[in-house]
Design a protein around this motif. Structure first.
Motif: not given
Length: 266
Positions: A87-96, A138-144
């Motif tokens: 698993f990884i966590k992604v912060h969404l910092k979108l200003r537009r 996100l639940h991802i693979s090492s190939t993602t």
């Protein structure tokens, strides 16, 4: 790829000092930093030499070490073929604002399992701001790859903008500074997570606009450009009102000071 989510929103306040913010079409609504204050956020472009890929045994040892530090159930798992998932966590910092289909119902579990693309059901589009600091797990693979992570995030939010408008950064903290490094599209985020360990204070991932210096206006649709103009017009009016309020208060203080001075015996 499976996606879970948790959100926390934050919005840019317009009540800050006027010299702290500026908004122009070219800078795309970015905040400026006063010269007297050292920058705390630094975006770096670092050329790193690619190390030799680890062996399966090395990966196994790293995963065991990683899982020993995990305080929740988000463990990494090694597969028989040498790949691994986690698993990884992604912060969404979108200003537009982002562009999404108009009048589409929320995605159901059935849609997710069948990989139904709801965006293809209508040609109508609308734009809105995603909450700042929204977090997607996100639940991802090492190939993602980074490219696949970006596309998966956009699909989850039903964002129909070109993926090239966005970039994934790794965020690190060093000597009191927050450093951002843009990741190449072929990088593997899960391997970076494995190397850094589960502590997000050491390493975290951030989705931001893909800034290349010059804004590629041709990449935006007509509705998007019209929306930008509406936003700029609103911000301009807000700034004018701020200036008027600021100097009205200053004028009132001056008048009060003059009145008090005249009332004092000479």
């Amino acid at each position: 790829m499976t996606i879970g989510s948790s959100m926390s929103s934050g919005y840019c306040s317009l009540d800050e000092d006027l010299e702290d913010c500026f908004f122009t079409a070219k800078t795309s609504f970015f905040r400026s930093t006063p010269n007297k204050v050292p920058a705390k956020n630094v975006t770096q472009t670092v050329e790193e030499e690619k190390p030799e890929p680890p062996t399966v045994q090395e990966i196994k040892q790293k995963i065991e070490k990683y899982n020993a530090k995990v305080t929740n159930c988000l463990l990494m798992k090694l597969n028989d073929d040498g790949t691994y998932t986690g698993f990884i966590k992604v912060h969404l910092k979108l200003r537009r604002p982002v562009t999404v289909p108009a009048g589409i119902r929320p995605q159901s579990i059935y849609d997710a399992l069948k990989e139904v693309n709801l965006a293809d059901m209508t040609d109508k589009r609308t734009s809105f701001y995603l909450p700042l600091d929204a977090i997607k797990q996100l639940h991802i693979s090492s190939t993602t790859t980074v490219s696949e992570v970006i596309q998966g995030l956009l699909k989850k939010f039903m964002v129909v903008d070109n993926p090239q408008k966005f970039a994934l950064f790794k965020e690190m903290r060093k000597d009191g500074q927050v450093l951002f490094q843009k990741l190449p599209l072929t990088e593997y985020p899960l391997y970076l997570r494995l190397q850094a360990g589960p502590d997000t204070d050491v390493l975290s991932f951030v989705l931001k606009e893909n800034e290349t210096g010059e804004v590629e206006w041709d990449a935006f649709s007509i509705p998007e450009l019209q929306n930008f103009l509406m936003i700029l017009d609103k911000e301009e009016k807000d700034k004018i009102q701020q200036v008027q309020r600021k100097y009205e208060k200053f004028k009132q203080r001056l008048q009060q000071t003059l009145k008090e001075a005249r009332g004092k015996p000479g």
